[in-house]
Write a protein that holds these residues in place. Structure first.
Motif, mmCIF file in Angstrom:
data_model
loop_
_atom_site.group_PDB
_atom_site.id
_atom_site.type_symbol
_atom_site.label_atom_id
_atom_site.label_comp_id
_atom_site.label_asym_id
_atom_site.label_seq_id
_atom_site.Cartn_x
_atom_site.Cartn_y
_atom_site.Cartn_z
ATOM 1 N N ARG A 183 8.566 -20.121 -129.513
ATOM 2 C CA ARG A 183 9.182 -21.341 -129.786
ATOM 3 C C ARG A 183 8.896 -22.227 -128.611
ATOM 4 O O ARG A 183 8.794 -23.638 -128.679
ATOM 5 C CB ARG A 183 10.648 -21.280 -130.022
ATOM 6 C CG ARG A 183 11.368 -22.472 -130.634
ATOM 7 C CD ARG A 183 12.873 -22.373 -130.568
ATOM 8 N NE ARG A 183 13.313 -21.132 -131.298
ATOM 9 C CZ ARG A 183 14.405 -20.672 -131.638
ATOM 10 N NH1 ARG A 183 15.511 -20.940 -130.722
ATOM 11 N NH2 ARG A 183 14.537 -19.642 -132.297
ATOM 12 N N VAL A 212 7.157 -26.089 -128.793
ATOM 13 C CA VAL A 212 7.815 -27.271 -128.229
ATOM 14 C C VAL A 212 6.843 -28.072 -127.293
ATOM 15 O O VAL A 212 6.565 -29.383 -127.457
ATOM 16 C CB VAL A 212 8.973 -26.821 -127.388
ATOM 17 C CG1 VAL A 212 9.557 -28.051 -126.520
ATOM 18 C CG2 VAL A 212 10.129 -26.465 -128.465
ATOM 19 N N PRO A 254 13.403 -29.077 -127.673
ATOM 20 C CA PRO A 254 13.545 -27.945 -128.677
ATOM 21 C C PRO A 254 14.512 -28.243 -129.623
ATOM 22 O O PRO A 254 14.215 -27.612 -130.871
ATOM 23 C CB PRO A 254 14.354 -26.912 -127.539
ATOM 24 C CG PRO A 254 13.905 -27.468 -126.265
ATOM 25 C CD PRO A 254 13.623 -28.914 -126.185
ATOM 26 N N SER A 255 15.634 -28.951 -129.439
ATOM 27 C CA SER A 255 16.483 -29.565 -130.817
ATOM 28 C C SER A 255 15.679 -30.111 -131.789
ATOM 29 O O SER A 255 16.138 -29.874 -133.022
ATOM 30 C CB SER A 255 17.630 -30.232 -130.156
ATOM 31 O OG SER A 255 17.156 -31.393 -129.792
ATOM 32 N N GLN A 256 14.741 -30.823 -131.436
ATOM 33 C CA GLN A 256 13.883 -31.462 -132.635
ATOM 34 C C GLN A 256 13.073 -30.839 -133.435
ATOM 35 O O GLN A 256 12.780 -31.188 -134.795
ATOM 36 C CB GLN A 256 12.916 -32.476 -131.894
ATOM 37 C CG GLN A 256 13.726 -33.709 -131.254
ATOM 38 C CD GLN A 256 12.689 -34.424 -130.443
ATOM 39 O OE1 GLN A 256 12.194 -34.385 -129.469
ATOM 40 N NE2 GLN A 256 12.512 -35.817 -130.969
ATOM 41 N N TYR A 289 13.962 -27.059 -133.933
ATOM 42 C CA TYR A 289 14.399 -25.642 -133.934
ATOM 43 C C TYR A 289 14.814 -25.708 -135.238
ATOM 44 O O TYR A 289 14.457 -24.563 -136.200
ATOM 45 C CB TYR A 289 15.898 -25.567 -133.321
ATOM 46 C CG TYR A 289 16.828 -24.277 -133.556
ATOM 47 C CD1 TYR A 289 16.179 -23.191 -133.044
ATOM 48 C CD2 TYR A 289 17.713 -24.559 -134.484
ATOM 49 C CE1 TYR A 289 16.831 -21.950 -133.486
ATOM 50 C CE2 TYR A 289 18.465 -23.340 -134.666
ATOM 51 C CZ TYR A 289 18.003 -22.121 -134.356
ATOM 52 O OH TYR A 289 18.653 -20.967 -134.614
ATOM 53 N N ARG A 290 15.545 -26.496 -136.092
ATOM 54 C CA ARG A 290 15.854 -26.473 -137.549
ATOM 55 C C ARG A 290 14.640 -26.356 -138.494
ATOM 56 O O ARG A 290 14.650 -25.596 -139.235
ATOM 57 C CB ARG A 290 16.897 -27.520 -137.961
ATOM 58 C CG ARG A 290 18.096 -27.429 -137.179
ATOM 59 C CD ARG A 290 19.395 -28.533 -137.595
ATOM 60 N NE ARG A 290 19.448 -28.272 -139.254
ATOM 61 C CZ ARG A 290 20.460 -29.433 -139.594
ATOM 62 N NH1 ARG A 290 20.802 -30.410 -139.056
ATOM 63 N NH2 ARG A 290 20.266 -29.461 -140.988
ATOM 64 N N LEU A 330 11.570 -25.481 -137.779
ATOM 65 C CA LEU A 330 10.967 -24.241 -137.481
ATOM 66 C C LEU A 330 11.871 -22.967 -138.489
ATOM 67 O O LEU A 330 11.188 -22.195 -138.845
ATOM 68 C CB LEU A 330 11.158 -23.691 -136.091
ATOM 69 C CG LEU A 330 9.940 -22.448 -135.850
ATOM 70 C CD1 LEU A 330 8.595 -22.549 -136.431
ATOM 71 C CD2 LEU A 330 10.101 -22.329 -134.370
ATOM 72 N N GLU A 331 13.051 -22.992 -138.263
ATOM 73 C CA GLU A 331 13.884 -22.092 -139.136
ATOM 74 C C GLU A 331 13.688 -22.262 -140.547
ATOM 75 O O GLU A 331 13.759 -21.333 -141.206
ATOM 76 C CB GLU A 331 15.275 -22.133 -138.587
ATOM 77 C CG GLU A 331 15.406 -21.698 -137.304
ATOM 78 C CD GLU A 331 15.013 -20.283 -137.046
ATOM 79 O OE1 GLU A 331 15.418 -19.185 -137.630
ATOM 80 O OE2 GLU A 331 14.098 -20.116 -135.929
ATOM 81 N N ARG A 334 8.124 -14.536 -137.875
ATOM 82 C CA ARG A 334 8.215 -14.219 -136.880
ATOM 83 C C ARG A 334 7.504 -12.905 -136.784
ATOM 84 O O ARG A 334 7.772 -11.711 -137.491
ATOM 85 C CB ARG A 334 9.736 -13.926 -136.427
ATOM 86 C CG ARG A 334 10.903 -15.096 -136.323
ATOM 87 C CD ARG A 334 12.034 -14.526 -135.909
ATOM 88 N NE ARG A 334 13.025 -15.912 -135.941
ATOM 89 C CZ ARG A 334 13.842 -16.130 -136.890
ATOM 90 N NH1 ARG A 334 13.652 -15.289 -138.039
ATOM 91 N NH2 ARG A 334 14.580 -17.386 -137.144
ATOM 92 N N ASP A 361 10.172 -13.633 -130.871
ATOM 93 C CA ASP A 361 10.263 -14.893 -130.594
ATOM 94 C C ASP A 361 9.148 -15.756 -130.851
ATOM 95 O O ASP A 361 8.652 -16.974 -130.378
ATOM 96 C CB ASP A 361 11.072 -15.602 -129.420
ATOM 97 C CG ASP A 361 11.251 -16.864 -129.383
ATOM 98 O OD1 ASP A 361 11.635 -17.681 -130.263
ATOM 99 O OD2 ASP A 361 10.932 -17.501 -128.260
ATOM 100 N N TYR A 413 5.799 -17.014 -133.213
ATOM 101 C CA TYR A 413 5.775 -17.401 -134.723
ATOM 102 C C TYR A 413 4.422 -17.692 -135.220
ATOM 103 O O TYR A 413 3.562 -17.992 -134.402
ATOM 104 C CB TYR A 413 6.546 -18.702 -134.776
ATOM 105 C CG TYR A 413 8.068 -18.862 -134.862
ATOM 106 C CD1 TYR A 413 8.852 -18.394 -135.853
ATOM 107 C CD2 TYR A 413 8.399 -18.782 -133.486
ATOM 108 C CE1 TYR A 413 10.315 -18.738 -135.446
ATOM 109 C CE2 TYR A 413 9.940 -18.808 -133.356
ATOM 110 C CZ TYR A 413 10.940 -18.585 -134.317
ATOM 111 O OH TYR A 413 12.051 -18.567 -133.906
#
Length: 277
Positions: free
Chosen positions: A47, A51, A58-60, A62-63, A65-66, A76, A81, A83
């Motif tokens: 991750r 980034v 990271p916050s941009q 994270y969701r 990617l999930e 994964r 961690d 991807y």
């Protein structure tokens, strides 16, 4: 005749926004950016590395990617961690039309095989960590033994799966399995390597079925342009006591090899040739 006033910067109308700018969808753009970044990385990225590659916080991502993981576009590797892309984009983008062409070409040939040899056969392709049966043919008899179209097969415990593994490029096989989302790929491959080597040496796999007693699996690769197995055709061979023809298993294997070669995209490669590289 009056002179036209000199235009100033304020008088010149701005260019209309392009379609790309007019219909921007930032969240979608981030998702596509993630896919494009991962597409060039055979070993995947963490991750933090994603980034860094994208130049975002990271916050941009994270969701996004999930969500890509949840929808099956990204996996994964070994549950960690790191991807990587799955096969889903391949199947959506380029896999389905060729798959339909392969089935359309294979089905009448498989039907002829089953009718002549009195044996069922099925065609298997890899799909994200397993093999999936995409076509099947059975002999015209009162009873039949066959595999179900759409069934998923374990790569390490079935003849079709082991043959698919044997004819992927050896130096890239662990990475291929990682992209398919198979956990502990390296250790499983080490355990299976003696059998995979023998399958490559022969050009096919012949062994008792691990799923049904009295059945012999005959599996032959259908090769793509580079020699890798893009599919496998398997006959679940059953002895017919009433068949007067001698040594039908050898005849069945010979016909199966010819069928696989007819479907392959590298017709010049002998059916028993070693895998390249």
């Amino acid at each position: 005749m009056a002179r036209k006033p000199t235009e100033t910067a304020e008088d010149i109308p701005e260019d209309p926004p392009s379609a790309a700018d007019r219909y921007r969808a930032p969240a979608l753009d981030k998702g596509l950016d993630i896919l494009e970044v991962l597409a060039s990385q055979a070993r995947g990225l963490t991750r933090a590395e994603i980034v860094k590659e994208m130049g975002l916080g990271p916050s941009q991502i994270y969701r996004m990617l999930e969500r890509l993981v949840a929808r099956g576009y990204v996996t994964r590797l070994e549950g960690g961690d790191r991807y990587a892309l799955t096969m889903k984009l391949f199947l959506l983008g380029t896999g389905h039309p060729p798959l339909r062409r392969l089935i359309a070409q294979a089905q009448p040939m498989m039907d002829d095989f089953s009718r002549e040899l009195r044996q069922s056969c099925h065609l298997v392709v890899p799909e994200h960590g397993c093999g999936i049966i995409i076509a099947q043919a059975s002999p015209p008899a009162h009873w039949e033994f066959r595999a179900r179209v759409g069934a998923q097969l374990d790569l390490f415990t079935t003849g079709s799966g082991m043959t698919l593994l044997a004819f992927q490029h050896p130096r890239q096989l662990a990475e291929t399995l990682g992209r398919w989302g198979i956990a502990d790929a390296a250790s499983r491959l080490r355990h299976a390597e003696p059998e995979l080597t023998e399958i490559r040496r022969q050009g096919f796999r012949l062994a008792p079925s691990a799923q049904a007693v009295g059945v012999t699996d005959l599996s032959v690769p259908v090769r793509g342009p580079a020699g890798d197995a893009m599919a496998v055709i398997t006959c679940a061979y059953i002895e017919h006591p009433d068949d007067p023809r001698a040594d039908m298993r050898s005849a069945t294997l010979t016909s199966l090899i010819a069928l696989a070669q007819s479907l392959s995209l590298d017709h010049d490669r002998p059916g028993t040739d070693l895998h390249p590289g």
